[in-house]
Design an enzyme around this catalytic site. Structure first.
Site, short mmCIF file in Angstrom:
data_model
loop_
_atom_site.label_atom_id
_atom_site.label_comp_id
_atom_site.label_asym_id
_atom_site.label_seq_id
_atom_site.Cartn_x
_atom_site.Cartn_y
_atom_site.Cartn_z
CB SER A 166 5.69 0.27 -4.19
OG SER A 166 7.50 0.10 -4.54
CG ASP A 193 10.24 0.12 -10.39
OD1 ASP A 193 11.11 0.02 -9.24
OD2 ASP A 193 9.39 0.50 -10.24
CG HIS A 204 8.99 2.82 -7.55
ND1 HIS A 204 8.48 1.42 -8.30
CD2 HIS A 204 8.42 2.66 -6.30
CE1 HIS A 204 8.43 1.12 -6.93
NE2 HIS A 204 8.37 1.78 -5.89
#
Length: 352
Positions: free
Chosen positions: A191, A286, A316
């Site tokens: 991320s 996501d 995610h």
């Protein structure tokens, strides 16, 4: 049994129920979006989370506490055969806290892996990626250095990025301290940590420094002002929604920052040639899934070797759910295997 252990036990018992029961408890039907079907355990977790307060209504401090509590419930257990020890890296007049993971059967030819956790640059700590870093160290047979970088809004962009870059340079230049080859390292993250990893490669190229052996980007944020289709299709996804993404970026960036700055949005760098080979992994459910795929295509167009893999049924942040979602644990082990395969090729070429 302590309260935290009891909550963890209850949660894992529920998540061990057969998929049809989990679907029933989550609304009755499988969640399908964009041609993908969400893993039933993630669907159950999403249904439960919808009943509680949204992260976007929290202060950063409260969000950090909530994330820490969730990690204790859903995170995986420490990986056997891997020693994890606290350490620090000098950065001018201060020290950057890190955690060093060393596998029992470490390959002395494998470069050190520097890893940055997820959290939008606002939440997360060394516990966030603890289980995954252990898996990565054991399967890749390489030392892993997890970086506890500074967080916003107390320390906005580019503070966290600068910490990860400083940690990478130190680890690369002192690789022998970790039993690894001198002058070599891998950069990785998930991320926002993936954002940092991508930007580190670009910053090293700008400085005329050697590239990492590999860049590992797991569901990376590579365009903070993205308007791709997945931002709409998965706008209400769990645990990262579009609103949550905007909450993170609002705390991470200052008003004067330009979203088109490649240090914020590495996908917007016009020249991606000469960067490190990349292993890019995305999650299907996501808002960022299109970003990771687009960055992979852009790197390939620039002549950079890329391995791309999307786990369509996962969401995610799945690296932090390995103790509760078996498919997430399998995915993390496969990712570590991809890293090992990539490093074996580099090691063989270096020996030749």
């Amino acid at each position: 049994m302590a309260e935290g252990s009891l909550v963890r036990a209850i949660a894992r018992t529920l998540l061990s129920l057969p998929p049809p029961i989990l679907r029933l408890l989550s609304g009755g039907e499988a969640l399908q979006l964009g041609g993908r079907t969400l893993d039933p355990r993630f669907q159950f977790l999403a249904a439960q989370a919808a009943r509680g307060p949204s992260l976007t209504a929290m202060t950063p401090a409260d969000a950090r506490r909530a994330a820490s509590q969730g990690q204790k419930i859903y995170g995986g257990r420490p990986e056997p055969g891997v020693a994890a020890t606290p350490a620090s890296i000098p950065a001018g007049d201060r020290e950057i806290p890190v955690r060093v993971y060393r596998p029992q059967d470490q390959d002395p030819q494998a470069p050190t892996i520097v890893f940055a956790h997820f959290g939008g640059g606002v939440i997360g700590d060394l516990e966030t990626c603890h289980a995954f870093c252990g898996v990565l160290a054991r399967i890749a047979r390489a030392p892993v250095i997890s970086v506890d970088y500074r967080l916003a809004p107390e320390h906005r962009f580019p503070a966290g990025l600068e910490d990860v870059l400083a940690a990478y340079r130190h680890v690369r230049d002192h690789a022998g301290d970790y039993g690894a080859p001198a002058g070599r390292a891998v950069i990785g993250g998930d991320s926002m940590g993936g954002n940092f990893a991508a930007v580190v490669c670009q910053e090293l190229r700008r400085a005329g420094e050697p590239q990492p052996d590999l860049q590992l980007l797991i569901y990376p944020c590579v365009d903070v002002a993205s308007e791709t289709a997945s931002m709409t299709t998965y706008a209400e996804a769990f645990p990262l929604s579009r609103a949550t993404m905007e909450w993170f970026i609002g705390h991470y960036m200052s008003p004067q920052d330009d979203p088109a700055d490649p240090r914020l949005s590495p996908l917007r760098e016009p020249d991606l040639s000469g960067l490190a080979p990349a292993a890019i992994v995305t999650a299907g459910f996501d808002p960022l899934v299109d970003q990771g795929e687009a960055y992979g295509r852009a790197l390939q167009a620039a002549g950079v070797p890329v391995i791309y893999r999307c786990y369509d049924g996962l969401a995610h942040g799945f690296t932090a759910f390995t103790g509760a979602v078996p498919c997430a644990d399998v995915a993390c082990r496969e990712i570590a295997g991809l890293v090992r395969e990539g490093l074996e090729g580099r090691i063989a070429r270096a020996a030749g």
